[in-house]
Design a protein around this motif. Structure first.
Motif, PDB file in Angstrom:
ATOM      1  N   ASN A   1       2.622  25.611 -10.279  1.00 56.55           N
ATOM      2  CA  ASN A   1       2.836  25.515  -8.835  1.00 56.55           C
ATOM      3  C   ASN A   1       2.593  24.085  -8.383  1.00 56.55           C
ATOM      4  O   ASN A   1       1.549  23.763  -7.830  1.00 56.55           O
ATOM      5  CB  ASN A   1       1.902  26.478  -8.091  1.00 56.55           C
ATOM      6  N   LEU A   2       3.574  23.261  -8.605  1.00 54.11           N
ATOM      7  CA  LEU A   2       3.431  21.839  -8.343  1.00 54.11           C
ATOM      8  C   LEU A   2       4.504  21.404  -7.356  1.00 54.11           C
ATOM      9  O   LEU A   2       5.695  21.635  -7.577  1.00 54.11           O
ATOM     10  CB  LEU A   2       3.582  21.068  -9.662  1.00 54.11           C
ATOM     11  N   ASP A   3       4.076  20.799  -6.274  1.00 56.33           N
ATOM     12  CA  ASP A   3       5.006  20.262  -5.286  1.00 56.33           C
ATOM     13  C   ASP A   3       5.155  18.765  -5.572  1.00 56.33           C
ATOM     14  O   ASP A   3       4.187  18.018  -5.468  1.00 56.33           O
ATOM     15  CB  ASP A   3       4.466  20.494  -3.866  1.00 56.33           C
ATOM     16  N   ILE A   4       6.343  18.354  -5.948  1.00 53.95           N
ATOM     17  CA  ILE A   4       6.587  16.953  -6.287  1.00 53.95           C
ATOM     18  C   ILE A   4       6.633  16.151  -4.984  1.00 53.95           C
ATOM     19  O   ILE A   4       7.467  16.413  -4.119  1.00 53.95           O
ATOM     20  CB  ILE A   4       7.923  16.777  -7.053  1.00 53.95           C
ATOM     21  N   PRO A   5       5.759  15.141  -4.842  1.00 55.98           N
ATOM     22  CA  PRO A   5       5.743  14.338  -3.608  1.00 55.98           C
ATOM     23  C   PRO A   5       6.874  13.313  -3.595  1.00 55.98           C
ATOM     24  O   PRO A   5       7.469  13.020  -4.634  1.00 55.98           O
ATOM     25  CB  PRO A   5       4.379  13.637  -3.668  1.00 55.98           C
ATOM     26  N   GLU A   6       7.169  12.797  -2.407  1.00 53.77           N
ATOM     27  CA  GLU A   6       8.090  11.668  -2.197  1.00 53.77           C
ATOM     28  C   GLU A   6       9.557  11.984  -2.475  1.00 53.77           C
ATOM     29  O   GLU A   6      10.382  11.086  -2.574  1.00 53.77           O
ATOM     30  CB  GLU A   6       7.667  10.451  -3.043  1.00 53.77           C
TER      31      GLU A   6
ATOM     32  N   GLN B   1       0.835  -1.205   0.000  1.00 49.62           N
ATOM     33  CA  GLN B   1       0.000   0.000   0.000  1.00 49.62           C
ATOM     34  C   GLN B   1       0.864   1.247   0.000  1.00 49.62           C
ATOM     35  O   GLN B   1       0.579   2.212  -0.708  1.00 49.62           O
ATOM     36  CB  GLN B   1      -0.937   0.012   1.219  1.00 49.62           C
ATOM     37  N   ASN B   2       1.934   1.226   0.784  1.00 49.60           N
ATOM     38  CA  ASN B   2       2.838   2.369   0.854  1.00 49.60           C
ATOM     39  C   ASN B   2       3.451   2.635  -0.517  1.00 49.60           C
ATOM     40  O   ASN B   2       3.467   3.769  -0.997  1.00 49.60           O
ATOM     41  CB  ASN B   2       3.916   2.099   1.911  1.00 49.60           C
ATOM     42  N   ILE B   3       3.934   1.613  -1.159  1.00 51.13           N
ATOM     43  CA  ILE B   3       4.545   1.753  -2.485  1.00 51.13           C
ATOM     44  C   ILE B   3       3.486   2.177  -3.495  1.00 51.13           C
ATOM     45  O   ILE B   3       3.696   3.096  -4.288  1.00 51.13           O
ATOM     46  CB  ILE B   3       5.226   0.433  -2.907  1.00 51.13           C
TER      47      ILE B   3
ATOM     48  N   SER C   1       2.441   5.818  -2.993  1.00 47.42           N
ATOM     49  CA  SER C   1       3.524   6.720  -3.418  1.00 47.42           C
ATOM     50  C   SER C   1       3.575   6.816  -4.937  1.00 47.42           C
ATOM     51  O   SER C   1       3.722   7.912  -5.490  1.00 47.42           O
ATOM     52  CB  SER C   1       4.865   6.221  -2.874  1.00 47.42           C
ATOM     53  N   LEU C   2       3.463   5.676  -5.590  1.00 49.23           N
ATOM     54  CA  LEU C   2       3.488   5.683  -7.058  1.00 49.23           C
ATOM     55  C   LEU C   2       2.275   6.407  -7.630  1.00 49.23           C
ATOM     56  O   LEU C   2       2.389   7.121  -8.639  1.00 49.23           O
ATOM     57  CB  LEU C   2       3.563   4.257  -7.600  1.00 49.23           C
ATOM     58  N   LYS C   3       1.120   6.269  -6.990  1.00 56.16           N
ATOM     59  CA  LYS C   3      -0.074   6.998  -7.441  1.00 56.16           C
ATOM     60  C   LYS C   3       0.137   8.502  -7.320  1.00 56.16           C
ATOM     61  O   LYS C   3      -0.203   9.263  -8.230  1.00 56.16           O
ATOM     62  CB  LYS C   3      -1.295   6.584  -6.620  1.00 56.16           C
TER      63      LYS C   3
END
Length: 168
Positions: free
Chosen positions: A62-67, A40-42, A45-47
């Motif tokens: 204005n986009l904050d890249i996650p992970e 679920q974590n992976i 994150s990929l989603k």
């Protein structure tokens, strides 16, 4: 061996088997939960990365890249997407600069063309042709032409009157 000893031994084996079965079930449950949690974590994150990628592709600025803070492969992918984002911004800036340069060049070219047309009209007037109508020129972009045109018309009328009054 005594008959009672065999019974005790059987009970101990059954109790050991129950504890072993309980240990196996608990270990399997914990393992299944760990696998579920990690997947679920992976997956989440990929989603989130995929959503950020789509938003970037749509041109969202204005986009904050996650992970990005992750130290695994997902973090590497996020930082790569961030590099792509910076390149996208540079490319967009270069495109805007090129558009502005092209717009200014076109404006300068149009001004040169208007100046050439006015010079040609003045030359024809100097050769005795009648002055062209101001509608032929973009007077709004050249307000000074309106003044020049009015003066040329006055000179043209006076010249015509002088020519007609001095005829023999």
């Amino acid at each position: 061996q005594m008959p009672g000893d065999a019974g005790k031994e059987g009970i101990e084996v059954l109790q050991s088997a129950r504890w072993l079965m309980l240990a196996v079930l608990l270990t399997g449950g914990v393992g299944a939960y760990a696998i579920f949690y990690i997947s679920q974590n992976i997956s989440n994150s990929l989603k989130r990365l995929a959503q950020a990628n789509v938003r970037l592709a749509r041109g969202e600025k204005n986009l904050d890249i996650p992970e990005r803070e992750r130290t695994d492969e997902i973090g590497t992918m996020a930082r790569s997407l961030e590099i792509f984002q910076r390149g996208f911004f540079r490319l967009d800036k270069m495109r805007l600069e090129a558009d502005e340069k092209a717009r200014l060049e076109l404006k300068a070219q149009e001004e040169r063309e208007r100046e050439r047309e006015v010079e040609e009209a003045v030359a024809r007037i100097a050769e005795g042709e009648p002055a062209p109508e101001p509608e032929r020129f973009d007077v709004a972009s050249m307000p000074e032409f309106g003044l020049v045109y009015d003066n040329v018309k006055k000179i043209d009328r006076k010249s015509t009157r002088l020519n007609s009054s001095h005829r023999y």
